[in-house]
Design a protein around this motif. Structure first.
Motif, mmCIF file in Angstrom:
data_model
loop_
_atom_site.group_PDB
_atom_site.id
_atom_site.type_symbol
_atom_site.label_atom_id
_atom_site.label_comp_id
_atom_site.label_asym_id
_atom_site.label_seq_id
_atom_site.Cartn_x
_atom_site.Cartn_y
_atom_site.Cartn_z
ATOM 1 N N ALA A 103 32.181 -32.872 -37.618
ATOM 2 C CA ALA A 103 33.394 -33.203 -36.871
ATOM 3 C C ALA A 103 33.378 -34.672 -36.460
ATOM 4 N N ASN A 104 32.492 -35.462 -37.056
ATOM 5 C CA ASN A 104 32.166 -36.806 -36.581
ATOM 6 C C ASN A 104 33.091 -37.869 -37.176
ATOM 7 N N LYS A 105 34.258 -38.073 -36.527
ATOM 8 C CA LYS A 105 35.228 -39.038 -37.068
ATOM 9 C C LYS A 105 34.713 -40.469 -37.023
ATOM 10 N N ALA A 106 33.942 -40.835 -35.986
ATOM 11 C CA ALA A 106 33.434 -42.202 -35.901
ATOM 12 C C ALA A 106 32.494 -42.498 -37.058
ATOM 13 N N LEU A 107 31.652 -41.529 -37.405
ATOM 14 C CA LEU A 107 30.701 -41.714 -38.503
ATOM 15 C C LEU A 107 31.423 -41.766 -39.849
ATOM 16 N N ILE A 108 32.380 -40.867 -40.067
ATOM 17 C CA ILE A 108 33.135 -40.879 -41.312
ATOM 18 C C ILE A 108 33.882 -42.204 -41.453
ATOM 19 N N SER A 109 34.492 -42.664 -40.364
ATOM 20 C CA SER A 109 35.244 -43.914 -40.400
ATOM 21 C C SER A 109 34.351 -45.104 -40.727
ATOM 22 N N GLY A 207 42.612 -43.978 -39.927
ATOM 23 C CA GLY A 207 41.994 -44.598 -41.100
ATOM 24 C C GLY A 207 41.539 -43.556 -42.107
ATOM 25 N N ILE A 208 40.995 -42.443 -41.631
ATOM 26 C CA ILE A 208 40.592 -41.357 -42.524
ATOM 27 C C ILE A 208 41.811 -40.784 -43.238
ATOM 28 N N LEU A 209 42.907 -40.557 -42.507
ATOM 29 C CA LEU A 209 44.114 -40.018 -43.125
ATOM 30 C C LEU A 209 44.700 -41.000 -44.136
ATOM 31 N N ALA A 210 44.671 -42.291 -43.815
ATOM 32 C CA ALA A 210 45.182 -43.288 -44.746
ATOM 33 C C ALA A 210 44.363 -43.301 -46.034
ATOM 34 N N SER A 211 43.053 -43.177 -45.904
ATOM 35 C CA SER A 211 42.180 -43.154 -47.078
ATOM 36 C C SER A 211 42.479 -41.950 -47.960
ATOM 37 N N ASP A 219 38.857 -49.580 -44.586
ATOM 38 C CA ASP A 219 37.849 -50.048 -43.636
ATOM 39 C C ASP A 219 38.476 -50.102 -42.245
ATOM 40 N N HIS A 220 37.772 -49.535 -41.252
ATOM 41 C CA HIS A 220 38.349 -49.489 -39.911
ATOM 42 C C HIS A 220 38.562 -50.883 -39.318
ATOM 43 N N HIS A 221 37.873 -51.885 -39.844
ATOM 44 C CA HIS A 221 38.078 -53.258 -39.361
ATOM 45 C C HIS A 221 39.441 -53.810 -39.789
ATOM 46 N N ASP A 222 40.069 -53.193 -40.788
ATOM 47 C CA ASP A 222 41.356 -53.667 -41.286
ATOM 48 C C ASP A 222 42.542 -53.027 -40.554
ATOM 49 N N ILE A 268 49.265 -50.921 -48.311
ATOM 50 C CA ILE A 268 49.680 -50.127 -47.161
ATOM 51 C C ILE A 268 49.421 -50.898 -45.871
ATOM 52 N N SER A 269 50.137 -50.523 -44.824
ATOM 53 C CA SER A 269 49.815 -51.011 -43.483
ATOM 54 C C SER A 269 49.245 -49.839 -42.697
ATOM 55 N N VAL A 270 48.257 -50.126 -41.859
ATOM 56 C CA VAL A 270 47.622 -49.098 -41.033
ATOM 57 C C VAL A 270 47.459 -49.680 -39.639
ATOM 58 N N SER A 271 47.983 -48.968 -38.641
ATOM 59 C CA SER A 271 47.937 -49.511 -37.286
ATOM 60 C C SER A 271 47.904 -48.396 -36.255
ATOM 61 N N VAL A 272 47.478 -48.767 -35.054
ATOM 62 C CA VAL A 272 47.533 -47.897 -33.875
ATOM 63 C C VAL A 272 48.161 -48.717 -32.768
ATOM 64 N N SER A 273 49.229 -48.192 -32.165
ATOM 65 C CA SER A 273 49.914 -48.965 -31.128
ATOM 66 C C SER A 273 50.794 -48.051 -30.291
ATOM 67 N N PRO A 274 50.953 -48.348 -28.990
ATOM 68 C CA PRO A 274 52.024 -47.689 -28.245
ATOM 69 C C PRO A 274 53.347 -48.029 -28.928
ATOM 70 N N THR A 275 54.170 -47.025 -29.133
ATOM 71 C CA THR A 275 55.374 -47.194 -29.933
ATOM 72 C C THR A 275 56.541 -46.462 -29.279
ATOM 73 N N LEU A 276 57.723 -47.058 -29.318
ATOM 74 C CA LEU A 276 58.915 -46.382 -28.825
ATOM 75 C C LEU A 276 59.422 -45.425 -29.891
ATOM 76 N N VAL A 277 59.446 -44.130 -29.552
ATOM 77 C CA VAL A 277 59.882 -43.072 -30.462
ATOM 78 C C VAL A 277 61.211 -42.521 -29.941
ATOM 79 N N PRO A 278 62.226 -42.372 -30.786
ATOM 80 C CA PRO A 278 63.511 -41.844 -30.309
ATOM 81 C C PRO A 278 63.346 -40.466 -29.670
#
Length: 441
Positions: A103-109, A207-211, A219-222, A268-278
């Motif tokens: 279940a280790n997402k940090a390790l997989i990433s 990042g895992i889902l994008a891959s 790469d999580h640095h990207d 592709i673009s990959v990001s995490v951000s607070p976002t305004l959702v309708p």
């Protein structure tokens, strides 16, 4: 073989939850898959460590090598977490040809390519359904159910702690720090909440889902990462007045092909951000500790996956699913039905966040003086941007007042340049806040 032996590493909250679920549903699992699962050993930190469910004492050991080196154990679960000793444990099990469930997402990433390469080398598999969104079977959906689809976009609320905080901030008008303290008291947030509230946990998962969706390792640095610390009750309220709810979204988007290049890999673009959702979009109504992943593909169209994203029970459900898959794959001699990442050598690329495009919400604190809005509008216009609305709420006391700008679609680089210029105006005081606005058009 009609029975496989399971060895578990980790007997705390999640580990004991998996042990309990297997004890409760063993007969059901066997009836459904036609293969028995017997727990042979459980490696724990201490025999008397606090755990929500008891583990049979004779099965416990304090040495994890007793699990991975036991020739009678066919499947190993790693439920320790972290990127240190957990990596050593998983590699040791894979090198012995054992199937591994984690279940280790940090390790997989952080180390996914190395771990999956080790699994291929030793003709076995690494299963990781529980690494993203807890009990929501999103890994299997992307890897198997959508194997014939082109994935155009993914939007994920994949961190329950942040979603709980944002839900409470909207419902109660409470400040971030106050809700965070309450979340820590209730056990929804860690004593050190950095991984969650600064967006890094969500980045590991998206990042895992994008891959998976695009066939090359992200790469999580990207990944561009922003957390929720800078949000205020004012932002939550202004967003609501404009018809939006703020959510921490992990976002994956197809980008246009590079100019002048044909037959290149996906961009592709990959990001995490607070976002305004309708407010009218289904993701806006995902509240409290729940997770949801919105996937749009071709030919399938729009799909939504919703459920609990963390906790011993949700994680146990995903772990049991992977154990069942591992047992069936072993029984039929198929260590990899669908490779986890189908094209490691593919010439894929994560584009810089500055190249992405969206609408934007910009909150400024300005002196309440004539001509301020005109100067800000002039900078926006000079940058080639256009505004869809300007909101300057009345009734605010003090020398400065909030000013809210909503833009039409613009490139992030141009928006950042404009915000930098605006911040240099003498009438603009204090930090600004720039958030993407997602209309799902």
């Amino acid at each position: 073989m009609n029975q496989f032996n399971l060895g578990m590493i980790g007997g705390g909250t999640v580990g004991s939850g998996v042990f309990h679920a297997l004890q409760q549903n063993s007969a059901l699992l066997t009836a459904r898959i036609g293969v028995g699962i017997a727990i042979r050993k459980v490696a724990v930190k201490a025999f008397d460590e606090p755990r929500p469910y008891p583990i049979t004492e004779k099965l416990m050991t304090l040495n994890w090598r007793d699990v991975v080196e036991d020739p009678e154990i066919h499947i190993v679960t790693e439920l320790v977490g972290g990127t240190g000793i957990a990596k050593t444990m998983i590699l040791a099990a894979l090198e012995r040809g054992k199937a591994v469930v984690t279940a280790n997402k940090a390790l997989i990433s952080a180390h996914g390519p190395e771990l999956f390469a080790a699994a291929r080398k030793h003709n076995t598999s690494l299963y990781f359904e529980a690494s993203v969104a807890g009990g929501i079977p999103i890994i299997k959906v992307l890897r198997e159910s959508m194997v014939g689809n082109r994935i155009d976009r993914i939007d994920g609320i994949v961190n329950g702690t942040c979603n709980y905080i944002l839900t409470r901030m909207k419902r109660e008008g409470a400040a971030f720090a106050d809700v965070l303290a309450d979340a820590q008291r209730l056990g929804y947030a860690e004593a050190d909440p950095t991984l969650d509230v600064d967006g890094h946990d969500a980045a590991h998962k998206i990042g895992i889902l994008a891959s998976l969706a695009h066939g090359f390792w992200v790469d999580h640095h990207d990944i561009h990462v922003e957390g929720i610390r800078s949000l205020t009750p004012l932002d939550i309220r202004f967003a609501a007045q404009l018809g939006y709810t703020i959510k921490l979204l992990g976002m994956v988007r197809m980008a246009p092909p590079a100019s002048g290049k044909k037959n290149s890999g996906p961009r592709i673009s990959v990001s995490v951000s607070p976002t305004l959702v309708p407010d009218g979009h289904v993701l806006a109504s995902v509240n409290d500790v729940f997770n949801a992943v919105f996937v749009s593909g071709s030919p399938i169209g729009d799909t939504l996956y919703y459920g609990r994203g963390a906790g011993k029970d949700a994680t146990a459900s995903a772990i049991l699913s992977d154990i069942a898959d591992a047992a069936l794959d072993r029984k039929h001699g198929t260590p990899q039905r669908v490779p986890p990442f189908v094209a490691h050598a593919r010439d894929g690329k994560v584009i810089p966040y500055a190249e992405t495009r969206s609408r934007f919400y910009l909150r400024l604190n300005v002196l309440d003086r004539a001509g301020v809005i005109a100067k800000i509008s002039a900078i926006i216009s000079k940058a080639g941007l256009s505004l869809s609305s300007i909101v300057q709420p009345e009734g605010h006391e003090g020398e400065t007042v909030p000013l809210i700008l909503m833009t039409h679609i613009a490139q992030r680089a141009a928006m950042d340049k404009a915000v930098t210029a605006i911040s240099k105006l003498p009438a603009v005081k204090g930090p600004s806040l720039l958030l993407p606005v997602e209309d799902f058009g």
